[in-house]
Design an enzyme around this catalytic site. Structure first.
Site, mmCIF file in Angstrom:
data_model
loop_
_atom_site.group_PDB
_atom_site.id
_atom_site.type_symbol
_atom_site.label_atom_id
_atom_site.label_comp_id
_atom_site.label_asym_id
_atom_site.label_seq_id
_atom_site.Cartn_x
_atom_site.Cartn_y
_atom_site.Cartn_z
ATOM 1 N N ASP A 65 0.868 -1.183 0.000
ATOM 2 C CA ASP A 65 0.000 0.000 0.000
ATOM 3 C C ASP A 65 0.903 1.230 0.000
ATOM 4 O O ASP A 65 1.784 1.342 0.854
ATOM 5 C CB ASP A 65 -0.907 -0.014 1.234
ATOM 6 C CG ASP A 65 -2.257 0.659 0.984
ATOM 7 O OD1 ASP A 65 -3.292 0.051 1.321
ATOM 8 O OD2 ASP A 65 -2.256 1.773 0.435
ATOM 9 N N ASP A 119 -2.907 4.906 -2.345
ATOM 10 C CA ASP A 119 -3.944 5.497 -1.501
ATOM 11 C C ASP A 119 -4.342 6.890 -1.983
ATOM 12 O O ASP A 119 -3.486 7.722 -2.288
ATOM 13 C CB ASP A 119 -3.399 5.579 -0.072
ATOM 14 C CG ASP A 119 -4.483 5.896 0.930
ATOM 15 O OD1 ASP A 119 -4.375 6.933 1.609
ATOM 16 O OD2 ASP A 119 -5.444 5.115 1.017
ATOM 17 N N GLU A 127 -6.351 4.044 -5.831
ATOM 18 C CA GLU A 127 -7.629 4.286 -5.143
ATOM 19 C C GLU A 127 -8.002 5.713 -5.516
ATOM 20 O O GLU A 127 -7.292 6.655 -5.174
ATOM 21 C CB GLU A 127 -7.501 4.158 -3.630
ATOM 22 C CG GLU A 127 -8.849 4.295 -2.921
ATOM 23 C CD GLU A 127 -8.779 4.906 -1.545
ATOM 24 O OE1 GLU A 127 -9.686 4.627 -0.741
ATOM 25 O OE2 GLU A 127 -7.809 5.651 -1.268
ATOM 26 N N HIS A 179 -11.469 -2.358 3.402
ATOM 27 C CA HIS A 179 -11.332 -2.014 4.830
ATOM 28 C C HIS A 179 -12.000 -0.689 5.169
ATOM 29 O O HIS A 179 -11.965 -0.236 6.316
ATOM 30 C CB HIS A 179 -9.843 -1.909 5.174
ATOM 31 C CG HIS A 179 -9.184 -0.837 4.397
ATOM 32 N ND1 HIS A 179 -8.995 -0.920 3.031
ATOM 33 C CD2 HIS A 179 -8.732 0.381 4.755
ATOM 34 C CE1 HIS A 179 -8.434 0.199 2.596
ATOM 35 N NE2 HIS A 179 -8.275 1.004 3.623
ATOM 36 N N ASP A 180 -12.615 -0.036 4.159
ATOM 37 C CA ASP A 180 -13.264 1.268 4.368
ATOM 38 C C ASP A 180 -14.782 1.182 4.303
ATOM 39 O O ASP A 180 -15.459 2.211 4.265
ATOM 40 C CB ASP A 180 -12.807 2.258 3.286
ATOM 41 C CG ASP A 180 -11.390 2.728 3.508
ATOM 42 O OD1 ASP A 180 -10.748 3.128 2.525
ATOM 43 O OD2 ASP A 180 -10.926 2.680 4.663
HETATM 44 O O1 TEU Z 1 -9.459 6.040 1.844
HETATM 45 C C1 TEU Z 1 -9.794 7.152 1.129
HETATM 46 C C2 TEU Z 1 -11.241 7.499 1.034
HETATM 47 O O2 TEU Z 1 -11.592 8.419 0.424
HETATM 48 C C3 TEU Z 1 -12.265 6.814 1.684
HETATM 49 O O3 TEU Z 1 -12.654 5.683 1.262
HETATM 50 C C4 TEU Z 1 -12.205 7.029 3.119
HETATM 51 O O4 TEU Z 1 -11.843 5.980 3.780
HETATM 52 C C5 TEU Z 1 -13.469 7.385 3.708
HETATM 53 O O5 TEU Z 1 -14.450 6.657 3.198
HETATM 54 C C6 TEU Z 1 -13.622 8.828 3.714
HETATM 55 O O6 TEU Z 1 -14.904 9.176 3.506
HETATM 56 C C7 TEU Z 1 -8.061 5.802 1.948
HETATM 57 C C8 TEU Z 1 -7.833 4.549 2.767
HETATM 58 O O7 TEU Z 1 -8.400 3.469 2.098
HETATM 59 C C9 TEU Z 1 -8.450 4.788 4.108
HETATM 60 O O8 TEU Z 1 -8.393 3.641 4.911
HETATM 61 C C10 TEU Z 1 -7.718 5.933 4.780
HETATM 62 O O9 TEU Z 1 -8.374 6.229 5.964
HETATM 63 C C11 TEU Z 1 -7.707 7.154 3.879
HETATM 64 O O10 TEU Z 1 -7.386 6.875 2.538
HETATM 65 C C12 TEU Z 1 -6.619 8.104 4.330
HETATM 66 O O11 TEU Z 1 -5.360 7.511 4.122
#
Ligand code: TEU
Ligand code: CA
Length: 615
Positions: free
Chosen positions: A186, A287, A345, A416-417
């Protein structure tokens, strides 16, 4: 691409890549169908007229902001969709692979401290190989104070103590390669932890040369430099009285945004990427990579955009002026020299913008994750609603039909989000297995690379959290605190429970410590679903048509999704998208039914059938 002005028509705006995606996003937010734009009454109107009509609600600045964003993209995608091109898909390992995402903190704990670790992952490599997994994507394992569970990195070249040592990492990488699998790390380079050496030097020593690695700015009349807010609540700015300066953080207060316009910063990041690729890492998941280029001067966010998207200023950083240039630079200076794989992402990026990032002729990224399939129109993650799979059919069909042969999709429901898709489709778990089977059949027979999130193959569902004390995710805890300003604890917690990211982050059932969790936080792995994943992954591997074959929609009647994949062979997949039994559309003449064995006649709730044409 012709410049758009206030005298351009809505149709002309919609024909631009950014215009298309922004209008699609607005229609999604407002739960309106594309017909609205295609209808000449709207389509042929001048933007100037529309701005007058919507003056009060949207304000004229909104349209000017939109036009500026649209005109910031000079290119148009090289359209190799089926009807416009016969170019075959260029084969690649990552198009044929099934990728498995591991969230190290909750995957496998080898030393009983209740925290997953690298030795734990090593101990599960045979299991993953037997599932048919080709590559592992590890969420961050770098040294971090864990304000956001590792997405706040303090040292890019050091392993997080709780997860193990660099020796453990080398042994894991070796174990993965010995089993013919690959490792994707990542890459979190939109921001670092505020404990990272660069930020500490920037803060403590103005002449350190690191201040310009971040966005340090003077305030405006003693307040924040602009109205941008953070994804984790509150303003996007920290104030440092010792310097009388503010610094930008789009995520938590301890995740400081990096200034990618600084060539020295980019060089340091590229060195770090090459350091890991030299070690033998096979690629990176990147990310929030579409946020790395911010508009010159960090302008105020437009009021209407902020209200609609809930994030002020997003139009100034989610598709910034130098994004393509920086992605191309990373590609040329790091990924290509190592023949490494990249998946970005890219929250907020739509179909046409994704083409400009992943089209193979662009030499930027191999793939992106777009997230508009995760919630149905007009909904956000924290809403209390059930996901209508008819929307998923229409969304995925749109991409299948328009995401040309020079682009390749990522196929996923979970990460994971987000809460688990199976529980979004139906809260009551009584048809869990049927829904998981349907989701898996589509994921492994549609055109794209499947990303399995840990636990998908165990049939895991959302958790019945009882109180905020059971949640550790920074986003959930901050949002809960904000909701308490206008709601009771009970109401606030209900909203958070709907969408908390912790649904996908609980210790997996095979961990000893998981057995000590209270009943409502414990689940068992379902061997039926695990066997199903093994079978579907093997089927996909045995039949290249299910990988590279053309996609064609056969029926999109309500609650019905029938499509075929053709190439050396021909497959037809019919899905019942609801809990209502119904007669099948496809009769299967000249086809043999591969799955489920012995199914015939009326389709059961959420049933999915795979047919293969007899030679
Ligand atoms: O996530 C970025 C993101 O925009 C989202 O999916 C976020 O988690 C959330 O939904 C905001 O509304 C990435 C990573 O996947 C996430 O785990 C981190 O928290 C984020 O970036 C910051 O690094
Ligand atoms: Ca451990």
């Amino acid at each position: 691409m012709p410049q758009i002005t206030m005298d351009s028509t809505v149709r002309e705006l919609y024909e631009t890549p950014v215009g298309h995606d922004v209008i699609e996003k607005v229609l999604l937010q407002l739960n309106l169908s594309e017909k609205w734009i295609l209808n000449p009454l709207i389509g042929n109107r001048k933007i100037r007229t529309l701005s007058k009509l919507t003056g009060k609600q949207m304000g004229t600045e909104f349209w000017q902001t939109l036009i500026t964003l649209v005109n910031s993209e000079p290119d148009v995608p090289d359209d190799r969709t089926a009807e416009k091109s016969t170019t075959a898909v260029k084969p690649a390992w990552w198009k044929e692979a099934v990728i498995y995402q591991i969230y190290p903190r909750s995957f496998c704990d080898s030393n009983g401290d209740g925290i997953g670790d690298l030795k734990g992952i090593l101990s599960k490599l045979d299991y993953l190989q037997s599932l048919g997994i080709d590559a592992l994507w590890l969420s961050p394992i770098y040294d971090s104070p864990n304000d956001d569970n590792g997405y706040d990195i303090r040292d890019y070249r050091k392993i997080m103590t709780e997860f193990g040592t660099m020796e453990d990492f080398d042994e894991l990488l070796d174990g993965i390669h010995k089993r013919g699998m690959k490792l994707i790390m990542d890459l979190v380079v939109n921001h670092t932890s505020d404990e990272h050496e660069w930020f500490r030097k920037a803060l403590n020593d103005p002449d350190s040369g690191y201040e310009d690695y971040y966005f340090f700015r003077k305030g405006k009349d003693g307040k924040e430099p602009n109205n941008w807010n953070s994804f984790f609540g509150g303003t996007a700015w920290n104030y440092y009285p010792e310097r009388d300066l503010w610094a930008l953080h789009l995520f938590s207060k301890k995740q400081m945004d990096l200034n990618w316009d600084n060539p020295k910063l980019r060089a340091d990041i590229i060195d770090m990427i090459n350091w890991w690729l030299d070690k033998g890492v096979d690629g990176f998941r990147m990310d929030v990579i579409n946020y790395i280029s911010k508009a010159e001067g960090l302008p105020e966010g437009n009021e209407t955009v902020g209200k609609m998207m809930l994030f002020y200023g997003i139009e100034h950083y989610y598709y910034g002026p130098h994004l393509h240039e920086y992605l191309h630079e990373i590609r040329k200076k790091a990924f290509d020299p190592h023949n490494a794989f990249s998946v970005g992402e890219t929250p907020g990026i739509g179909r046409e913008m994704a083409k400009l990032i992943t089209g193979e002729e662009r030499e930027e990224l191999d793939m992106v994750f777009s997230f508009d399939q995760l919630e149905t129109p007009g909904h956000i993650r924290f809403d209390d609603y059930e996901y209508d799979l008819n929307y998923y059919r229409d969304y995925i069909t749109d991409w299948m039909e328009h995401y040309g042969s020079n682009c390749w999709m990522s196929l996923f429901y979970n990460n994971h989000d987000n809460p688990r898709m199976v529980s979004k489709v139906r809260k009551d778990p009584s048809l869990r297995q049927e829904i998981e089977t349907l989701l898996a059949v589509m994921q492994f027979t549609l055109k794209g690379t499947p990303f399995v999130f840990q636990g998908d193959e165990m049939g895991l569902i959302n958790y019945d959290f009882h109180s905020i004390s059971e949640l550790s995710d920074v986003e959930s805890r901050n949002r809960y605190a904000e909701l308490l300003e206008s709601r009771s604890e009970e109401e606030a917690f209900k909203i958070i429970r709907n969408g908390t990211r912790d649904h996908s982050r609980v210790l997996l059932p095979w961990n000893e410590k998981a057995k000590e969790l209270p009943d409502h936080l414990r689940q068992e792995a379902d061997p039926v679903i695990t066997e199903l994943y093994r079978k579907l992954i093997a089927l996909r591997k045995a039949h290249p048509t299910l990988i590279y074959g053309d996609f064609r929609l056969l029926s999109r009647r309500k609650n019905t999704f029938v499509y075929e994949r053709t190439g050396e062979e021909s497959f037809v997949i019919e899905c019942n998208l609801s809990e209502e039994p119904r007669k099948p559309v496809f009769q299967g003449k000249g086809y043999t039914l591969l799955m489920p064995k012995s199914a015939f006649g009326v389709m059961k709730p959420y049933e999915a059938r795979i047919y293969r044409k007899l030679k």
